[in-house]
Design a protein around this motif. Structure first.
Motif, PDB file in Angstrom:
ATOM      1  N   ASN A  94      -9.225 -66.927 -51.028  1.00 35.69           N
ATOM      2  CA  ASN A  94      -8.682 -66.513 -49.735  1.00 35.69           C
ATOM      3  C   ASN A  94      -9.809 -66.053 -48.825  1.00 35.69           C
ATOM      4  O   ASN A  94     -10.941 -65.868 -49.273  1.00 35.69           O
ATOM      5  CB  ASN A  94      -7.623 -65.417 -49.903  1.00 35.69           C
ATOM      6  CG  ASN A  94      -8.176 -64.173 -50.575  1.00 35.69           C
ATOM      7  OD1 ASN A  94      -9.136 -63.581 -50.093  1.00 35.69           O
ATOM      8  ND2 ASN A  94      -7.586 -63.783 -51.686  1.00 35.69           N
ATOM      9  N   GLY A  95      -9.487 -65.880 -47.559  1.00 34.03           N
ATOM     10  CA  GLY A  95     -10.484 -65.399 -46.627  1.00 34.03           C
ATOM     11  C   GLY A  95      -9.924 -65.236 -45.228  1.00 34.03           C
ATOM     12  O   GLY A  95      -8.901 -65.815 -44.881  1.00 34.03           O
ATOM     13  N   PHE A  96     -10.611 -64.399 -44.443  1.00 30.77           N
ATOM     14  CA  PHE A  96     -10.275 -64.174 -43.040  1.00 30.77           C
ATOM     15  C   PHE A  96     -11.107 -65.114 -42.177  1.00 30.77           C
ATOM     16  O   PHE A  96     -12.281 -65.349 -42.454  1.00 30.77           O
ATOM     17  CB  PHE A  96     -10.594 -62.731 -42.635  1.00 30.77           C
ATOM     18  CG  PHE A  96      -9.627 -61.726 -43.179  1.00 30.77           C
ATOM     19  CD1 PHE A  96      -8.515 -61.351 -42.451  1.00 30.77           C
ATOM     20  CD2 PHE A  96      -9.837 -61.141 -44.416  1.00 30.77           C
ATOM     21  CE1 PHE A  96      -7.616 -60.420 -42.947  1.00 30.77           C
ATOM     22  CE2 PHE A  96      -8.958 -60.207 -44.920  1.00 30.77           C
ATOM     23  CZ  PHE A  96      -7.842 -59.841 -44.184  1.00 30.77           C
ATOM     24  N   PHE A  97     -10.495 -65.603 -41.114  1.00 33.58           N
ATOM     25  CA  PHE A  97     -11.179 -66.472 -40.165  1.00 33.58           C
ATOM     26  C   PHE A  97     -10.893 -65.972 -38.763  1.00 33.58           C
ATOM     27  O   PHE A  97      -9.767 -65.559 -38.462  1.00 33.58           O
ATOM     28  CB  PHE A  97     -10.678 -67.921 -40.310  1.00 33.58           C
ATOM     29  CG  PHE A  97     -11.020 -68.533 -41.631  1.00 33.58           C
ATOM     30  CD1 PHE A  97     -12.137 -69.338 -41.759  1.00 33.58           C
ATOM     31  CD2 PHE A  97     -10.241 -68.287 -42.762  1.00 33.58           C
ATOM     32  CE1 PHE A  97     -12.461 -69.904 -42.986  1.00 33.58           C
ATOM     33  CE2 PHE A  97     -10.556 -68.834 -43.988  1.00 33.58           C
ATOM     34  CZ  PHE A  97     -11.677 -69.645 -44.101  1.00 33.58           C
ATOM     35  N   GLU A  98     -11.924 -66.012 -37.917  1.00 33.86           N
ATOM     36  CA  GLU A  98     -11.729 -65.637 -36.526  1.00 33.86           C
ATOM     37  C   GLU A  98     -11.934 -66.868 -35.651  1.00 33.86           C
ATOM     38  O   GLU A  98     -12.727 -67.752 -35.989  1.00 33.86           O
ATOM     39  CB  GLU A  98     -12.686 -64.520 -36.111  1.00 33.86           C
ATOM     40  CG  GLU A  98     -14.145 -64.859 -36.186  1.00 33.86           C
ATOM     41  CD  GLU A  98     -15.029 -63.666 -35.871  1.00 33.86           C
ATOM     42  OE1 GLU A  98     -14.556 -62.676 -35.301  1.00 33.86           O
ATOM     43  OE2 GLU A  98     -16.220 -63.745 -36.200  1.00 33.86           O
ATOM     44  N   PRO A  99     -11.216 -66.940 -34.531  1.00 32.09           N
ATOM     45  CA  PRO A  99     -11.351 -68.113 -33.678  1.00 32.09           C
ATOM     46  C   PRO A  99     -12.732 -68.185 -33.035  1.00 32.09           C
ATOM     47  O   PRO A  99     -13.316 -67.159 -32.695  1.00 32.09           O
ATOM     48  CB  PRO A  99     -10.259 -67.926 -32.624  1.00 32.09           C
ATOM     49  CG  PRO A  99      -9.846 -66.509 -32.696  1.00 32.09           C
ATOM     50  CD  PRO A  99     -10.237 -65.988 -34.030  1.00 32.09           C
ATOM     51  N   ILE A 100     -13.224 -69.403 -32.903  1.00 31.48           N
ATOM     52  CA  ILE A 100     -14.497 -69.610 -32.214  1.00 31.48           C
ATOM     53  C   ILE A 100     -14.319 -70.492 -30.984  1.00 31.48           C
ATOM     54  O   ILE A 100     -15.278 -70.762 -30.265  1.00 31.48           O
ATOM     55  CB  ILE A 100     -15.577 -70.182 -33.154  1.00 31.48           C
ATOM     56  CG1 ILE A 100     -15.155 -71.519 -33.752  1.00 31.48           C
ATOM     57  CG2 ILE A 100     -15.925 -69.175 -34.240  1.00 31.48           C
ATOM     58  CD1 ILE A 100     -16.252 -72.221 -34.539  1.00 31.48           C
ATOM     59  N   THR A 101     -13.089 -70.965 -30.768  1.00 28.64           N
ATOM     60  CA  THR A 101     -12.740 -71.739 -29.557  1.00 28.64           C
ATOM     61  C   THR A 101     -11.338 -71.330 -29.145  1.00 28.64           C
ATOM     62  O   THR A 101     -10.600 -70.695 -29.910  1.00 28.64           O
ATOM     63  CB  THR A 101     -12.720 -73.260 -29.806  1.00 28.64           C
ATOM     64  OG1 THR A 101     -11.610 -73.582 -30.635  1.00 28.64           O
ATOM     65  CG2 THR A 101     -14.022 -73.750 -30.432  1.00 28.64           C
ATOM     66  N   GLU A 102     -10.975 -71.735 -27.956  1.00 26.10           N
ATOM     67  CA  GLU A 102      -9.569 -71.651 -27.548  1.00 26.10           C
ATOM     68  C   GLU A 102      -8.826 -72.714 -28.334  1.00 26.10           C
ATOM     69  O   GLU A 102      -9.415 -73.644 -28.877  1.00 26.10           O
ATOM     70  CB  GLU A 102      -9.439 -71.904 -26.043  1.00 26.10           C
ATOM     71  CG  GLU A 102     -10.081 -70.830 -25.194  1.00 26.10           C
ATOM     72  CD  GLU A 102      -9.452 -69.470 -25.386  1.00 26.10           C
ATOM     73  OE1 GLU A 102      -8.203 -69.384 -25.477  1.00 26.10           O
ATOM     74  OE2 GLU A 102     -10.209 -68.480 -25.466  1.00 26.10           O
ATOM     75  N   ARG A 103      -7.514 -72.617 -28.368  1.00 26.35           N
ATOM     76  CA  ARG A 103      -6.694 -73.619 -29.046  1.00 26.35           C
ATOM     77  C   ARG A 103      -6.676 -74.901 -28.214  1.00 26.35           C
ATOM     78  O   ARG A 103      -6.437 -74.854 -27.015  1.00 26.35           O
ATOM     79  CB  ARG A 103      -5.269 -73.098 -29.224  1.00 26.35           C
ATOM     80  CG  ARG A 103      -4.356 -74.084 -29.891  1.00 26.35           C
ATOM     81  CD  ARG A 103      -2.993 -73.513 -30.062  1.00 26.35           C
ATOM     82  NE  ARG A 103      -2.979 -72.864 -31.369  1.00 26.35           N
ATOM     83  CZ  ARG A 103      -1.979 -72.153 -31.818  1.00 26.35           C
ATOM     84  NH1 ARG A 103      -0.937 -71.919 -31.069  1.00 26.35           N
ATOM     85  NH2 ARG A 103      -2.034 -71.631 -33.018  1.00 26.35           N
ATOM     86  N   PHE A 104      -6.980 -76.014 -28.838  1.00 24.03           N
ATOM     87  CA  PHE A 104      -6.930 -77.310 -28.175  1.00 24.03           C
ATOM     88  C   PHE A 104      -5.500 -77.835 -28.273  1.00 24.03           C
ATOM     89  O   PHE A 104      -4.889 -77.764 -29.339  1.00 24.03           O
ATOM     90  CB  PHE A 104      -7.878 -78.315 -28.848  1.00 24.03           C
ATOM     91  CG  PHE A 104      -9.317 -77.966 -28.671  1.00 24.03           C
ATOM     92  CD1 PHE A 104     -10.023 -78.406 -27.556  1.00 24.03           C
ATOM     93  CD2 PHE A 104      -9.998 -77.200 -29.615  1.00 24.03           C
ATOM     94  CE1 PHE A 104     -11.355 -78.104 -27.383  1.00 24.03           C
ATOM     95  CE2 PHE A 104     -11.331 -76.895 -29.464  1.00 24.03           C
ATOM     96  CZ  PHE A 104     -12.018 -77.341 -28.339  1.00 24.03           C
TER      97      PHE A 104
END
Length: 107
Positions: A94-104
């Protein structure tokens, strides 16, 4: 407040998929969602072959991924998140992810 995605990949113990899925859907997800920063959850099953059969995606709102992880650990240590032996603990991740772009979005 920052937004994160928490991804959990998992497998059931051999021959125990029904028991594992019942626990995950009816016990584990409600337990995780009671931990404040975890807002939504959705489960998926792999199509075809894959190292992990099940995926859960949680949406998280917290000051930091570390703060959300600490809340999760605190709940587990306090006995508020009972586990099951129907999970194959040797294969999950498992892991946490943060956005690096806006949603396409498709136009």
């Amino acid at each position: 407040m920052a937004k994160f995605i928490f991804i959990a990949l998992a497998n059931a113990a051999e021959g125990r998929d029904d028991e594992f899925n019942a626990w995950y859907n009816n016990q584990h997800i409600p337990d995780v969602l009671r931990v404040g920063p975890f807002k939504t959850a959705q489960r998926f099953k792999v199509v075809g072959e894959g190292a992990n059969k099940y995926l859960t995606i949680y949406e998280v709102e917290a000051e930091s991924a570390a703060a959300a992880q600490a809340k999760l650990k605190e709940a587990a240590m306090a006995g508020k998140m009972p586990m099951t032996d129907s999970a194959d603990r040797s294969s999950g991740t498992n892991g946490f992810f943060e956005p690096i772009t806006e949603r396409f979005v498709q136009n």
